[in-house]
Write an enzyme that holds these catalytic residues in place. Sequence first.
Site, PDB file in Angstrom:
ATOM      1  CB  ILE A 179      33.719 -49.380  23.688  1.00 30.34           C
ATOM      2  CG1 ILE A 179      32.533 -49.678  23.865  1.00 30.34           C
ATOM      3  CG2 ILE A 179      35.197 -49.977  23.800  1.00 30.34           C
ATOM      4  CD1 ILE A 179      32.460 -50.941  22.900  1.00 30.34           C
ATOM      5  CG  ASP A 180      33.311 -43.293  24.255  1.00 31.63           C
ATOM      6  OD1 ASP A 180      33.430 -43.247  24.928  1.00 31.63           O
ATOM      7  OD2 ASP A 180      33.739 -42.494  23.649  1.00 31.63           O
ATOM      8  CE  LYS A 181      23.345 -43.852  23.830  1.00 33.03           C
ATOM      9  NZ  LYS A 181      22.296 -42.835  23.595  1.00 33.03           N
ATOM     10  CB  THR A 201      32.786 -46.934  20.075  1.00 33.05           C
ATOM     11  OG1 THR A 201      32.993 -45.217  20.191  1.00 33.05           O
ATOM     12  CG2 THR A 201      33.734 -48.113  20.311  1.00 33.05           C
ATOM     13  NE  ARG A 239      33.544 -39.409  20.135  1.00 30.86           N
ATOM     14  CZ  ARG A 239      32.879 -39.332  20.947  1.00 30.86           C
ATOM     15  NH1 ARG A 239      32.834 -41.056  21.998  1.00 30.86           N
ATOM     16  NH2 ARG A 239      32.016 -38.703  20.526  1.00 30.86           N
TER      17      ARG A 239
END
Length: 348
Positions: free
Chosen positions: A154-156, A158, A259
């Site tokens: 998962i993104d930084k 998130t 997103r």
Amino acid sequence: MSNEPNITDEFSEELFERWKLQADRGQAPLRVDKFVVEHMGSTSRNRIQAAADAGHLWVNGKAVKANYKVKPLDIVQVLLDHEPIDFTIEPENIPIEVVYEDDDLMVVNKPAGMVVHPGCGNYTGTLLNAIAYYLQNHPNFDVNDPAVGLVHRIDKDTSGLLLIAKTPEAKADLAVQFFHHTTRRTYNALVWGTFAENEGTVEAALGRDTRDRTLYRVWDTEDNPAAKEAVTHYRVMERFPYCTLVECRLETGRTHQIRVHMKHIGHPLFADEKYGGMEVLKGIPTQKYKQFIQNCFALCPRQVLHARTLGFKHPRTGQQMDFTSEWPADFTNLIEKWRHYDATNLMG
């Protein structure tokens, strides 16, 4: 005496190998800059052309121009004028929240702001550094072995649940589950705008944005055959005057999928700077309202996205495993602020 560069001396004293590939026997003539972009990934033709101009693009031991045509069995190299960064993951004593753990796997709850794995600009302080420390005494776990470790990412910015495999057998089994979309994953997100419907599905292929390779965008696969199928199901959880709290269920798991899909249907994630959500996109044109939104951004200064649930079959027992992560404080506080939103006090 030959004026050709000596690859041994030149390479050992001034240039360092960044990437190398030998063309196939059946390789059709192709510009070397395009060849590198197609095979290397995570770069652009402009960067490769700049490398060629600097003498850092080599074929068969010699510097070439960007328009050189690659032939069968050519050895293509991209070189650097500095030593490549060592991405070996070292253990770091960073606290992590372990939701579940057994001999085969572990589930962790990642906070927003923590990078998952080392990469450009983030070489320490990542989740994998923390896991390396946490499992440093595990007899068979090597965080630098790609056969174990993260099953997905998962993104930084998130927050939420991530799955780590401790054994190659567990990772192989879990990877198959993710590939066949049999896992259960839902995210909660605050997005700009209101929905006429209560639920829906976004089906749109995703690929890198050619103008900014840190971003992704929706593509027609005829225009970009490399774009990958992506499916997001969403449902409305709670409505606010100018924003909506939604649950997104992933059928596929592409980079930045929620997103980009939400932006694609006109609902960028609230406070998502990369995809236009860090602007006042909906609402009333008053200074008080604008200040209210700025206060919201300060309260949760990152895309409002949380990996809420994670479900899969245990790779050893076959038992269904389901986990839920509570919203972190910044997410909770922001939702509460919208729940107490009073338009009458923001009109002046």
